[in-house]
Design an enzyme around this catalytic site. Structure first.
Site, PDB file in Angstrom:
ATOM      1  CG  ASP A 236     -46.968 -84.969  90.193  1.00 43.35           C
ATOM      2  OD1 ASP A 236     -47.013 -84.937  88.947  1.00 43.35           O
ATOM      3  OD2 ASP A 236     -46.116 -85.612  90.833  1.00 43.35           O
TER       4      ASP A 236
ATOM      5  CD1 TRP B  28     -54.534 -54.093  48.914  1.00 43.05           C
ATOM      6  CD2 TRP B  28     -55.996 -52.442  48.541  1.00 43.05           C
ATOM      7  NE1 TRP B  28     -53.885 -53.127  48.170  1.00 43.05           N
ATOM      8  CE2 TRP B  28     -54.762 -52.098  47.930  1.00 43.05           C
ATOM      9  CE3 TRP B  28     -57.071 -51.551  48.445  1.00 43.05           C
ATOM     10  CZ2 TRP B  28     -54.583 -50.908  47.220  1.00 43.05           C
ATOM     11  CZ3 TRP B  28     -56.885 -50.360  47.747  1.00 43.05           C
ATOM     12  CH2 TRP B  28     -55.661 -50.052  47.139  1.00 43.05           C
TER      13      TRP B  28
ATOM     14  CG  ASP C 226     -42.880 -51.910  42.424  1.00 40.87           C
ATOM     15  OD1 ASP C 226     -43.897 -52.341  41.852  1.00 40.87           O
ATOM     16  OD2 ASP C 226     -42.669 -52.077  43.646  1.00 40.87           O
TER      17      ASP C 226
ATOM     18  NE  ARG D   8     -52.679 -55.089  40.598  1.00 35.70           N
ATOM     19  CZ  ARG D   8     -51.417 -55.184  40.153  1.00 35.70           C
ATOM     20  NH1 ARG D   8     -50.949 -56.340  39.743  1.00 35.70           N
ATOM     21  NH2 ARG D   8     -50.633 -54.124  40.133  1.00 35.70           N
TER      22      ARG D   8
ATOM     23  CE  LYS E  65     -43.305 -54.094  47.121  1.00 41.25           C
ATOM     24  NZ  LYS E  65     -43.265 -54.042  48.590  1.00 41.25           N
TER      25      LYS E  65
ATOM     26  CG  ASP F 157     -46.978 -57.707  45.151  1.00 45.20           C
ATOM     27  OD1 ASP F 157     -47.755 -58.143  46.029  1.00 45.20           O
ATOM     28  OD2 ASP F 157     -47.034 -56.532  44.735  1.00 45.20           O
ATOM     29  CG  MET F 158     -50.216 -63.894  45.442  1.00 44.65           C
ATOM     30  SD  MET F 158     -50.646 -65.123  46.669  1.00 44.65           S
ATOM     31  CE  MET F 158     -51.650 -66.239  45.681  1.00 44.65           C
TER      32      MET F 158
ATOM     33  CG  ASP G 180     -50.414 -52.281  48.320  1.00 45.87           C
ATOM     34  OD1 ASP G 180     -49.212 -52.540  48.514  1.00 45.87           O
ATOM     35  OD2 ASP G 180     -51.122 -52.917  47.508  1.00 45.87           O
TER      36      ASP G 180
END
Length: 716
Positions: free
Chosen positions: A47, A180, A345, A422, A455, A457-458, A526
């Protein structure tokens, strides 16, 4: 004792956590204003901090740019707005009108305060939410906005929360930057006067920044000092603005989206911002990290109490050259080393022979897996391992059956080029038909092939971020994409409760509290070079615990850095998180395989500490001497120290490492040597590690508490 109280005299709301307090009130204009955030206060003490609203000192100032719980665009406010509304007539203003409050204490150990407001002119409702728990100092905040009118309202800025710091002698900002293969590089920099913007405009959390901050007065270190920290639970574009005012006050605001984007709110529509979490500690950066780690393990992750398995991933061994025979040969070797999860993978599906084709066609390549993946999955299970697959559901190659059938499913602006990165395009998950397709394909894949792990991924960010069609509009894309992604993950986990998922985006491009609430671990980078990883993992650990940090042992020379370090060092670096193997095991000789098997077994002896213990960072991995990461059991009865000298052997003289977090007055035995140490000596005078000679030296020291009265083999 209630966690949330309100003073009848001053109207101050006091939020109480185990070690801290957060106080706010509504001022005479109706605006929600900050009172205090720091060490614990009683209601009476809080207060006394409720100062009356101060009039501007001159006609050029207006309201203070920090100090409100959600600064709005309107009136005489000139700082960065947390809430900026554009009405149907083009005007941009919001005026606070209190409309009520409530406290929800229906869940034991958790309370939630909701402060309700309306705009004084237009029918727009805003509710500020605050959630506190009895077991954490983290305070969760978010905002809910509802259009009660008949015309559309555009939320040009709708942040989750604004945070105000107390006056300090100076201000320092801690955050991470990167790119990256070089993510989470820790920066501690004096906060500049003006506005410092941290952001992602890429549609994902990004490799380049991460939505958390830490602020201190410039004197805090790992063990001492007051630190204020915030983190945003959002996996798309975001922006945090930290400001230091001319009169040396500091605060920040953060939420979804970047400049130029907005959220349209149709009549009757509601928008709920993601959670922005805040934390105060007086124990330095180390204590802040440990508090975040405990919060993530307890209140974010769904299966944090599980012990994550040692995994093997086939990428570096086979690349796109994937078939049943080669994968089975690798799986047999991996099982011999003690691996518990085998992951196939990229390259197992469709016409995938390189990164130029096949994305989107999530069916096993018939020429490589003539009977599908089930024979390989069954063989992996017979070897005593779980079976996992790499997928990239948000992407498509133009050279794919999916794209040929649905070219309209990708992000694009009609009449403009569709830029490939990519060799791929981004599927528009904001579309319901795309999200339904992704869930349907993945749920069949998991069920038909007995998949235990994905897994996810993007490997590229948004481009030509347009969306035409009855559901669409560019402005809905940025938030709806993320909500639909969350929906697919939630549905997938509900349909397959035993499935575990790793978030990956070309490494650490999508790691945040939002995605971690729907996955189980994160691919950190990575870049698997063990020396680089020490720095990357240090930045990652500022907020995120080792329980989610996936780390691999790969071949040398490293494919990115060309650096060669010993197998032992590579293992020890990866053992600081969730241990994985990613080298070509068919090329490892018998000596390397034997050493790897012994190191996997060693990790299994200590992983309960790494994955569930309290983490302490010791020394600088970029320095000339030794550095370490230490994990201590919750009861203080056990610890493990991973020690590294990443620089060549001609660096600084050996310096004993002062350990952390050990209870005083007890003794610990080194399980490797049998030597008994006094905890006080280890923490106050240090441990002479005695790293082996040679470049890139490392060691694992496992300490167990000696029961009172037990005999000693050796002592020092």
């Amino acid at each position: 004792m209630p966690l949330i109280t309100r003073s009848p005299d001053t109207g101050v709301w006091l939020l109480t956590t185990p070690r801290t307090s957060y106080a706010l009130r509504i001022d005479g204009t109706g605006a929600p204003c900050h009172v205090a955030w720091g060490p614990r206060l009683t209601p009476e003490e809080a207060d006394t901090l409720a100062a009356p609203f101060a009039e501007p000192s001159n006609s050029f100032e207006g309201r203070p740019p920090v100090g409100e719980e959600l600064p709005v665009d309107g009136g005489t406010r000139y700082g960065p707005p947390s809430l900026q509304v554009r009405h149907a007539d083009g005007s941009r203003a919001f005026e606070w009108k209190p409309a009520g409050h409530r406290v929800d204490d229906s869940v034991p150990g958790r309370e939630e305060l909701v402060l309700e407001f309306r705009d004084r002119v237009v029918p727009l409702a805003v509710a500020l939410h605050y959630r506190v728990r009895a077991d954490t100092d983290v305070i969760e905040r978010w905002t809910v906005l509802r259009n009660d009118g008949d015309e559309r309202v555009d939320l040009l800025r709708a942040d989750s929360a604004a945070w105000t710091l107390p006056p300090l002698a100076d201000y320092r900002l801690s955050h991470v930057t990167g790119q990256w293969s070089a993510e989470t590089r820790l920066r501690r920099e004096r906060l500049a006067h003006g506005e410092t913007v941290l952001t992602s405009r890429r549609g994902i959390t990004s490799h380049h920044a991460n939505p958390w901050t830490m602020l201190d007065d410039g004197t805090a270190d790992e063990d001492r000092g007051r630190v204020w920290s915030t983190a945003l639970a959002w996996s798309g574009s975001w922006r945090i603005t930290v400001q230091r005012t001319p009169d040396d006050r500091a605060g920040l605001t953060g939420g979804v989206g970047h400049e130029g984007t907005f959220v349209p709110l149709a009549p009757g529509e509601e928008f709920t911002t993601p959670v922005a979490a805040g934390l105060f500690t007086d124990g330095g950066f180390g204590a802040a990290s440990r508090a975040w780690h405990a919060y993530v393990r307890t209140h974010v992750l769904r299966h944090a109490d599980e012990t994550a398995p040692v995994l093997y991933n086939s990428w570096e061994a086979t690349g796109f050259d994937v078939d049943e025979a080669s994968q089975l040969a690798l799986a047999e070797r991996a099982a011999r080393l003690g691996v518990e999860l085998y992951v196939v993978d990229d390259g197992w599906f469709g016409a995938r022979r390189s990164d130029r084709a096949g994305l989107g066609d999530w069916a096993p390549a018939p020429d490589r897996f003539p009977h599908g993946l089930r024979p390989l999955s069954d063989a992996v299970h017979r070897l005593g391992m779980r079976f996992g697959l790499w997928v990239e559901p948000e992407m498509v190659n133009p050279d794919s059956d999916l794209y040929r059938a649905h070219p309209d499913w990708v992000l694009h602006l009609p009449g403009r080029p569709r830029t490939e990165l990519r060799n791929q395009l981004v599927l528009n998950f904001a579309r319901q038909d795309v999200a339904d397709w992704a869930f349907g394909r993945l749920t069949r894949l998991v069920a038909e092939h007995r998949v235990d792990f994905l897994k996810w991924d993007m490997n590229r960010v948004f481009g030509e971020s347009g969306w035409a069609g009855p559901e669409g509009g560019n402005d809905r894309l940025w938030t709806r994409y993320v909500h639909q992604l969350y929906g697919v993950l939630d549905r997938l986990r509900q349909a397959h409760p035993e499935l575990r998922i790793e978030t990956c985006s070309g490494g650490g491009g999508r790691v945040d509290l939002g995605i971690l609430a729907r996955t189980d671990q994160a691919w950190t980078s990575d870049n698997t070079d063990a020396v680089d990883r020490l720095g990357i993992q240090r930045g990652f650990s500022q907020v995120y615990p080792a329980r989610v940090m996936s780390a691999w042992v790969t071949d040398v020379p490293n494919q990115l850095t060309r650096l060669s370090v010993p197998l032992r060092f590579r293992f020890h670096a990866a053992m600081a998180g969730l241990l994985g193997l990613g080298g070509d095991l068919t090329r490892w000789n018998e000596e390397e395989l034997a050493e790897a098997a012994a190191l996997v077994a060693r990790y299994k002896e200590i992983r309960h500490l790494v994955q569930h213990g309290d983490q302490y960072r010791i020394g600088d991995p970029y320095g000339d001497g030794a550095s370490a990461v230490q994990y201590v059991a919750a009861d203080g009865g056990e610890a493990v120290v991973l020690v590294f000298r990443a620089s060549p052997r001609h660096g600084s003289p050996r310096v004993p490492l002062r350990l952390r977090g050990l209870p005083s007055g007890v003794r610990f035995r080194d399980t490797g040597t049998g030597t008994v140490h006094h905890a006080t000596v280890l923490t106050e005078y240090g441990l002479d590690v005695g790293l082996p000679s040679g470049d890139w030296a490392s060691a694992v020291i496992h300490l167990e508490r000696v029961p009172d009265g037990a005999g000693d083999r050796a002592e020092r």
